[in-house]
Design an enzyme around this catalytic site. Structure first.
Site, PDB file in Angstrom:
ATOM      1  CG  MET A 208      -0.387  -0.184   2.505  1.00 58.00           C
ATOM      2  SD  MET A 208      -1.663   0.139   3.659  1.00 58.00           S
ATOM      3  CE  MET A 208      -0.950  -0.517   5.328  1.00 58.00           C
ATOM      4  CG  HIS A 209       1.810   3.194  -3.299  1.00 58.00           C
ATOM      5  ND1 HIS A 209       1.449   2.098  -3.821  1.00 58.00           N
ATOM      6  CD2 HIS A 209       1.679   4.263  -4.357  1.00 58.00           C
ATOM      7  CE1 HIS A 209       1.061   2.414  -4.869  1.00 58.00           C
ATOM      8  NE2 HIS A 209       1.194   3.492  -5.472  1.00 58.00           N
TER       9      HIS A 209
END
Ligand code: UD1
Ligand code: UDP
Length: 440
Positions: A208-209
């Site tokens: 996730m980013h």
């Protein structure tokens, strides 16, 4: 012909690699320009090596910063290089700030832009990526589009289908080519070797980013609460630098890192990552590329978002949007783990992103446009070339191209009574509604 490619982040390197390789294979002159948005070795250099493409000819070294700072510095650097190099066409890929900067500079310099992965829309204008891809599509001449659904998005925005090429996504080219290499080589990254991934069950690969997840404490906390309860899974989390920073700032990093079933590792190279993905029971992600790779590699995906510009993966049945909702994450993860039929249906979802020949199709189209002199951007010669926009219900057997010839028109949209369909030249439009531009 000279082709320039602009890239700057990990996914752009991966998805442009098949095109760069194809251009090289055909002996066409090319330059590759790195904006320097991603600069850590494991976010950039490593991919040129893993994907076997030459290091870029230029690097603008913009580094990190606000959107305006990054985009502005990129524009300045890109303009200087393009004025010097004078390419016939510039390729940009996806939806990062490099795409916005590259497309805007070219539009002002009257250089043709080819947008690779054009037409994706999440319809969420709070995402910087949505603005970037929409702006790039306004500035482009050639559209290399992964699916017909995305082509229809562009048609709805008034873009001519004559410049659209539905190619599939180059991520499939990269995946097919490199998974085999990765399987032969095995894991190289020490952190993965130490974990003995080869003999691990119930692997959940997490990435996730997205700013809307990792920069918002409430959302990231809810995701972490779900991860805590997924103790029957082995969670491998190659952490994006943005996420590492924000988790540390929120004081959440150590809490997550101390969980026995969560293994946080640094971002890993493409071959190792493909191998990890292919061995996973489940992908939990907010990444765009990973939603595509999961369905390509027949791995069920849960996407940590409330919308996606890749809705084909959801309608095909391989991807479920769970947002940052703890209950939705846990329920769906547990179903994938315990309900074999459910998991199998997700794995069997048909890949909407093509056969792995998107790069070939893209370069074929560019060569054709170049040979036909269509890459020259000029003002319209015929200033009296006025048209009106019309709508009609068709009640005769006639194809799209026959109608266009007869009426001196260009058809934009075709509705079959329920849905919008892509106006292929040989589509019989009897019984359909159309919108079109009629030349006067
Ligand atoms: C960018 C793209 C996003 C894409 C993602 C792929 C935009 C607006 N965003 O997001 O669409 O999905 O890349 O990964 O273009 N950092 C490092 N080292 C690096 C790069 C970044 O430490 O090599 C850190 C910096 O603290 C930086 C932060 O990560 O501030 C965010 O980087 P940035 O390039 O602004 O955006 P991404 O989140 O990577
Ligand atoms: N990826 C990788 N190593 C990692 C994480 C991701 O090689 O540690 C690859 C992954 O295979 C995919 C791409 O990076 O092709 C996705 O990049 P990212 O999620 O950063 O960006 P997005 O696709 O969301 O723009």
């Amino acid at each position: 012909m000279k082709i320039a490619t602009i890239l700057g982040t990990r996914p752009e390197i991966i998805k442009m690699a098949p095109i760069i390789a194809e251009i090289n294979k055909r002996g066409i002159s090319q330059i590759v320009l790195h904006t320097g948005q991603h600069y850590d070795k494991e976010m950039s250099d490593t991919f040129f090596k893993d994907l076997e493409i030459p290091t870029p000819d230029y690097n603008i070294h913009v580094g990190s910063g606000s959107h305006a700072k990054q985009t502005g510095l990129m524009m300045k650097g890109i303009e200087e290089i393009l004025l010097e190099e004078k390419p016939d066409i510039v390729l940009v890929q996806g939806d990062t700030n490099a795409v916005l900067a590259g497309a805007l500079v070219c539009a002002k310099l009257h250089i043709a832009v080819g947008h690779v992965e054009a037409g994706l829309r999440s319809y969420d204008v709070t995402m910087p990526e949505e603005i970037n891809r929409m702006a790039a599509d306004v500035c482009s001449l050639m559209y290399f589009i992964p699916t017909y659904d995305s082509a229809i998005n562009l048609l709805s925005e008034g873009i001519s289908r004559k410049n659209m090429f539905v190619t599939g996504n180059t991520v499939v080219d990269a995946c097919f080519r490199h998974l085999e290499i990765a399987e032969k080589r095995g894991f190289e990254e020490e952190s993965l070797r130490d974990l003995d991934i080869e003999n691990m069950d119930n692997i959940l690969t997490l990435t996730m980013h997205r700013a809307e997840n990792v920069d918002v404490k409430e959302r990231v906390t809810s995701i972490i609460e779900a991860l805590k309860d997924l103790s029957e899974m082995n969670i491998i989390f190659p952490i994006h630098p943005r996420t590492k920073n924000t988790l540390k700032n929120f004081g959440l990093f150590d809490e997550l890192n101390n969980l026995d079933h969560v293994h946080i590792v640094k971002p890993i190279g493409y071959l190792d990552f493909l191998l990890l993905t292919s061995k996973s029971t489940l992908i939990l992600t907010d990444s765009g590329g990973l939603q595509e790779e999961a369905i390509t590699l027949n791995v069920p995906a849960l996407t940590l978002r409330y919308n996606t510009e890749r809705p084909e993966t959801v309608t095909a049945g391989g991807n479920i949007l769970v947002g940052s909702d703890k209950k939705a994450i846990l329920e769906n993860a547990s179903k994938i783990l315990t309900d074999e039929g459910f998991a199998q249906r997700m794995k069997d979802a048909q890949n909407p992103y093509g056969q792995g020949n998107a790069a070939q199709k893209t370069v074929d189209a560019i060569e054709k446009y170049y040979d036909e002199g269509k890459l020259n951007i000029q003002a319209p010669e015929d200033i009296m070339n006025i048209f009106t926009r019309k709508m009609a219900a068709i009640d005769e057997d006639i194809t799209v191209s026959e109608f266009e010839q007869k009426e001196n028109a260009l058809i934009h949209m075709v509705f079959d009574g329920q849905n919008m369909v892509f106006p292929h030249d040989d589509l019989n439009i009897n019984g359909m509604m159309i919108t079109y531009d009629k030349r006067l």
